[in-house]
Structures are given as C-alpha cells and as structure tokens.
Design an enzyme around this catalytic site. Sequence first.
Site, PDB file in Angstrom:
ATOM      1  N   ASN A  10       0.870  -1.178   0.000  1.00  0.00           N
ATOM      2  CA  ASN A  10       0.000   0.000   0.000  1.00  0.00           C
ATOM      3  C   ASN A  10       0.904   1.224   0.000  1.00  0.00           C
ATOM      4  O   ASN A  10       1.459   1.584   1.029  1.00  0.00           O
ATOM      5  CB  ASN A  10      -0.915  -0.019   1.232  1.00  0.00           C
ATOM      6  N   LYS A  12       0.043   4.197  -0.295  1.00  0.00           N
ATOM      7  CA  LYS A  12      -0.645   5.369   0.269  1.00  0.00           C
ATOM      8  C   LYS A  12      -0.387   6.587  -0.621  1.00  0.00           C
ATOM      9  O   LYS A  12      -0.261   6.434  -1.827  1.00  0.00           O
ATOM     10  CB  LYS A  12      -0.204   5.604   1.730  1.00  0.00           C
ATOM     11  N   HIS A  98      -9.650   1.351   4.687  1.00  0.00           N
ATOM     12  CA  HIS A  98      -8.406   1.551   5.425  1.00  0.00           C
ATOM     13  C   HIS A  98      -8.676   2.499   6.598  1.00  0.00           C
ATOM     14  O   HIS A  98      -9.479   3.425   6.473  1.00  0.00           O
ATOM     15  CB  HIS A  98      -7.332   2.124   4.501  1.00  0.00           C
ATOM     16  N   GLU A 100      -7.107   4.891   7.697  1.00  0.00           N
ATOM     17  CA  GLU A 100      -6.885   6.312   7.377  1.00  0.00           C
ATOM     18  C   GLU A 100      -8.117   6.907   6.686  1.00  0.00           C
ATOM     19  O   GLU A 100      -8.479   8.060   6.921  1.00  0.00           O
ATOM     20  CB  GLU A 100      -5.622   6.452   6.506  1.00  0.00           C
ATOM     21  N   GLU A 170      -5.632  -4.641  10.486  1.00  0.00           N
ATOM     22  CA  GLU A 170      -4.601  -3.635  10.723  1.00  0.00           C
ATOM     23  C   GLU A 170      -4.899  -2.891  12.014  1.00  0.00           C
ATOM     24  O   GLU A 170      -5.677  -1.928  12.022  1.00  0.00           O
ATOM     25  CB  GLU A 170      -4.560  -2.621   9.571  1.00  0.00           C
ATOM     26  N   GLY A 176       2.309   2.526  10.919  1.00  0.00           N
ATOM     27  CA  GLY A 176       3.250   3.639  10.783  1.00  0.00           C
ATOM     28  C   GLY A 176       3.926   4.027  12.088  1.00  0.00           C
ATOM     29  O   GLY A 176       4.555   5.076  12.180  1.00  0.00           O
ATOM     30  N   SER A 216       3.238  -1.958  10.422  1.00  0.00           N
ATOM     31  CA  SER A 216       4.692  -2.050  10.607  1.00  0.00           C
ATOM     32  C   SER A 216       5.272  -3.415  10.221  1.00  0.00           C
ATOM     33  O   SER A 216       6.192  -3.903  10.885  1.00  0.00           O
ATOM     34  CB  SER A 216       5.072  -1.671  12.040  1.00  0.00           C
TER      35      SER A 216
HETATM   36  P1  13P Z   1       2.837   0.573   7.762  1.00  0.00           P
HETATM   37  O1  13P Z   1       3.335  -0.725   7.168  1.00  0.00           O
HETATM   38  O2  13P Z   1       3.572   1.771   7.245  1.00  0.00           O
HETATM   39  O3  13P Z   1       2.734   0.496   9.238  1.00  0.00           O
HETATM   40  O4  13P Z   1       1.344   0.751   7.205  1.00  0.00           O
HETATM   41  C1  13P Z   1       0.460  -0.299   7.319  1.00  0.00           C
HETATM   42  C2  13P Z   1      -0.736   0.003   6.503  1.00  0.00           C
HETATM   43  O5  13P Z   1      -1.531   0.856   6.858  1.00  0.00           O
HETATM   44  C3  13P Z   1      -0.915  -0.728   5.249  1.00  0.00           C
HETATM   45  O6  13P Z   1      -2.162  -0.488   4.713  1.00  0.00           O
END
Ligand code: 13P
Length: 254
Positions: A10, A12, A98, A100, A170, A176, A216
């Site tokens: 991803n 993002k 997601h 976010e 997640e 993150g 992560s």
């Molecule tokens: P990270 O791997 O940067 O923690 O992000 C995870 C994520 O949100 C994947 O969709």
Amino acid sequence: MMRKQIAAANWKMNLTLQQGEQLINDLLAKPHSLKENQQAIFAVPAPYLMMAQEKLGNKERVAVAAQNCYSKKSGAYTGEISVEMLQSIGVHYVVLGHSERREYFNESNPFLAEKIDICLANGVTPIFCCGEPLQIREAGKQNEFVGTQLNESLFHLSAADITKVVIAYEPIWAIGTGKTASSDQAQEMHAFIRAELAHQYGKETADQISILYGGSVKASNAVELFAQPDVDGGLVGGASLIADEFVAIINALK
Ligand code: 13P
C-alpha cells in the site's frame, strides 16, 4: 482449496510517477519467488494505476489494486473513482475501509458495505481493512470492535461472495508507528476473525478466506508473522516503498 498467501503493497499517498516507476523496475529486477498459492498486489495512487498495470498486468501471480473507489455506479460525484473505471483499465482489486479513510474521510461500516457490494457485483475483489484503535485494545475490547466492523460491512454477503473478499487486519496502533503487533497478538485476532467467519458461513468457507496482517510489517518481522497459521500474508505501507524490503516480504510468504 488452499487459500492464497498475499503480500500487498500500500503505497498510500507517496512517490511521484517517476519514483513509482523506478520502484517497480527495481522490484522486477530482484529475484523473487511467487509459488502457485502466492500473490503480490500493488495498491498504487490512482494516477499511477495505468502505469502499474502496464508494467505488472501481464505478470503471473501479480496484481494491481486501487486504494479506494466510490459506492455509486457513475454520475455527478466529482473526484471519485468508479468500479467500472477500474475494470476498464484492467484493475480487479481495491483496498476498502483503510483506517486512514475511516478516520480522515469518515468512512463508516454501512458505507463500506455499499462499496463492498458494488465491487462484488462487478467482479472486483475488495481488500477489506479492519482493526481497532489503541484505547479499544487497552480496554480489551478489540474482538468486539472488529466483530462489529465485520458484521456491519461484510456479513450481509452470501457465502459465495464472502470467499471473494480479502480481509486485512490492521490494528491502528501498529500502523506507521514501528510498533508491530506480536505474532501471538496477530494470530489471536486472525483466529477470532476466522472463527466469526466460520460461525456465519461454516468452517469450509472460512478456511478459504485470506486474512492479511498490516501494521509495521518489515522484512525483519514478516517471516514470524506469516508463519502463524491464520496469518495469510501482509498489507504493507512504509516497507513496501523500499524494493529490497518488499521483495524480502514477498519471499517470506508461506
Ligand atoms: P505501515 O506498514 O507503514 O505500518 O502501514 C500499514 C498500513 O496501513 C498498510 O495499509
């Protein structure tokens, strides 16, 4: 049927087109092994979908995904992307829900149910994200929280349709933050999700559904996470932007 093991990137809202092309070129140049039950998926920013599709679309066991789509077929929804648009450029996967998007764009469980429906009606596979915030985990209410997400967004589906969904767990506190769920915490939640699926649809159906862990994931923890019996790969943010890291994550799939 053995369920698929999936390494999903991803990106993002990161990288320019040129950087994205370079990353894909670097990935393709590295030795990786995708066995018959394994798949690598690249969820890239919308403006790069066609570029990614051109570079990866003809590769076996590799797919391109959108990071979002809208719940309506077409019409006056400025700025949104329809499932039909994705189909028309050969993109058959989309990340939905997601954390976010839930947090910054107020996406709710019932709204996501609508998005899931339009994807499945059009042959696009949703990668449905779920997961609890830190305060819910600290209160020990994570199963209840994730159970509600599944209930309100997925459990109206038929057994035939639920097998077409990929689920990504997640935990928000691990995204993150560099703070990965331990492999035991991941396995525990994945087993719970599979038990909920089994309760709703029966064990045989539940056993066909891939449940990815996200938060992560790195080359250094992927082997241990993916070795858990109910962890069928990962949805990877930060580490998917580094070719060596993501190739190692692909190679860590069971
Ligand atoms: P990270 O791997 O940067 O923690 O992000 C995870 C994520 O949100 C994947 O969709």
